[in-house]
Scaffold this motif. Sequence first.
Motif, PDB file in Angstrom:
ATOM      1  N   SER A   1      -3.605  11.080   5.453  1.00  0.00           N
ATOM      2  CA  SER A   1      -4.647  11.630   6.205  1.00  0.00           C
ATOM      3  C   SER A   1      -5.383  12.783   5.264  1.00  0.00           C
ATOM      4  N   ASP A   2      -4.671  13.237   4.360  1.00  0.00           N
ATOM      5  CA  ASP A   2      -5.266  14.525   3.458  1.00  0.00           C
ATOM      6  C   ASP A   2      -4.684  14.201   2.008  1.00  0.00           C
ATOM      7  N   PRO A   3      -5.477  13.535   1.022  1.00  0.00           N
ATOM      8  CA  PRO A   3      -5.015  13.277  -0.250  1.00  0.00           C
ATOM      9  C   PRO A   3      -5.029  14.601  -1.192  1.00  0.00           C
ATOM     10  N   ASN A   4      -5.357  15.726  -0.789  1.00  0.00           N
ATOM     11  CA  ASN A   4      -5.607  17.198  -1.367  1.00  0.00           C
ATOM     12  C   ASN A   4      -4.279  17.755  -0.934  1.00  0.00           C
ATOM     13  N   VAL A   5      -3.383  17.186  -0.076  1.00  0.00           N
ATOM     14  CA  VAL A   5      -2.005  17.865   0.122  1.00  0.00           C
ATOM     15  C   VAL A   5      -1.130  17.539  -0.905  1.00  0.00           C
ATOM     16  N   GLN A   6      -0.581  18.480  -1.596  1.00  0.00           N
ATOM     17  CA  GLN A   6       0.608  18.094  -2.672  1.00  0.00           C
ATOM     18  C   GLN A   6       1.982  17.632  -1.711  1.00  0.00           C
ATOM     19  N   VAL A   7       2.478  16.602  -1.995  1.00  0.00           N
ATOM     20  CA  VAL A   7       3.677  16.322  -1.175  1.00  0.00           C
ATOM     21  C   VAL A   7       4.869  16.056  -2.030  1.00  0.00           C
ATOM     22  N   THR A   8       5.984  16.955  -1.948  1.00  0.00           N
ATOM     23  CA  THR A   8       7.193  16.426  -2.939  1.00  0.00           C
ATOM     24  C   THR A   8       8.380  16.267  -2.073  1.00  0.00           C
ATOM     25  N   VAL A   9       8.964  15.121  -2.036  1.00  0.00           N
ATOM     26  CA  VAL A   9      10.198  14.788  -1.318  1.00  0.00           C
ATOM     27  C   VAL A   9      11.653  14.943  -2.169  1.00  0.00           C
TER      28      VAL A   9
END
Length: 390
Positions: free
Chosen positions: A24-32
Motif C-alpha cells: 500500500s505504501d512503499p515509503n513505510v519502513q517495515v521490520t518483522v
Amino acid sequence: MASQVVIVGGGVIGSAVAYFLRASDPNVQVTVIERDPTYARSSSALSAASIRQQFSTPLSVRMSLYGIDFLRTIGERLEVNGERPSIDLHEGGYLFLATSRGEATLRENHSMQRDLGADITLLDAAGLRTRFPWLNTDDLAAGAFGESGEGWFDGYGLVQALRRKAASLGARYVAAEVVGMEHEGRRVTRVRASNGEAYACDVVVSAAGAWSRSIASMLGIDIPVHARRRSIFNVSSPAKLDGCPLLIDPTGVYFRPEGRTYICGTSPAADNDPDDLPLDEVDHALFDDVIWPTLAHRVPQFEALRVEHAWSGYYEYNVLDQNAIIGAHPDIDNCIFGSGFSGHGLQHGPATGRGIGELVLHGRYTTLDLSPLGWARVIEERPIVEKNVV
C-alpha cells in the motif's frame, strides 16, 4: 502517518500485515521480528489449514469471504520475479452436522451466511444420506455443506508466500526474539530484541500468536490469549468416502481427506485444557477415548483405521470468547494487536493484515470494519458469542 513499523511475529498475521503495508505504501519502513524463521513451532505451520464461511457472526463470515478471494488469487497477488506460489487450495467444503438439539441454530446460521453471499446448502437427514451415503445419519436432523468457498490448503505455503512477497517489497525480517519494549507515556518508542538491537518505531504490531501474553505484559497489558495445545492425527483407512468434505460432528470431532489418508482432531474438555503443554507430546488418550469412537460411529467404515502420524500445535486461544482481538489497547496509543484467533488465524489472516494495514496508514478501517473485534469488548467483558467454535 507512521514511517517506521515494527511487527512482532512473522507468521500468517504478521507477514500479512507486512505485505499489505508495503504493497500500500512503499515509503513505510517495515521490520518483522520472528524468533523462529523455520516456523517449526508456529501455529501457522502446524494447523489443519482450512477455511470456512460457516460462522455464526456476520463479521467472521465477511472476513472469510475476503479470505477465500485472496487464496483463490494468491498466485497473481504474491508473485515474485515471475514465480507464482501455489498453496494447493482444495474447495472440498465443510459439512457441519446437527442433531435435533442443534438444528435451529444450524438453520439460523445458514440463513445469515446465505444472506451474506456464502454458498452453503442446507440438507435434512434424507438429503445427507443421498449426498454422503457413507454417513451414519441415524441421530442427525440436518447438515450444512459449503458448495464452494470452503476447504483446505497448505498453511505453511501461505506463510512462506506472504513472507517472500513482503520481503520482495522491502519488508525486513529479523531472526530474533523480542525481549522488551521501551515506551514513553502512552507510546512505544523502541522494541528490544535478543540480538542486542533496539528497533525504533512509530507503530508496533503484536502478532505473536500463542506468545501474545508475553509481549503484552511488556507493556503492562493483560491479554486473555493463552497457548492451548491441539493434537492432530493423520490416519489411514480402507474407507472409500466419495466427495468427502471437512466434516464437523455435533461432538466437535472433525476430519478431512489428506491425499489418500485423513486428518482428524478435536478440542479437549474445558476442564482438561491447561496452558502451555509441551508441543513435543501428543494427546493419544484423546484419540483413543473420544476421536476414534466418534469417527467409527459417524462413518462405519472408520471402524478400521490406523494412526500414521500425529503432531501438536498451539491455538492462540482467547479465553473470553474465542475470537480475535484486533486493534490498539486504550492504554497504549501505538501498539496494535492481532491476536487470539483461536484456530481461525490462517483463514482470517488476509482480512486482518489488510485491516491492520489500514489502521496503521489511515488511522481507521477503510474496507471491512473490524472494530467489533477491538479491545472494548474485552475490557468490558462483553464476549462475542460464536456458536460454531471448532
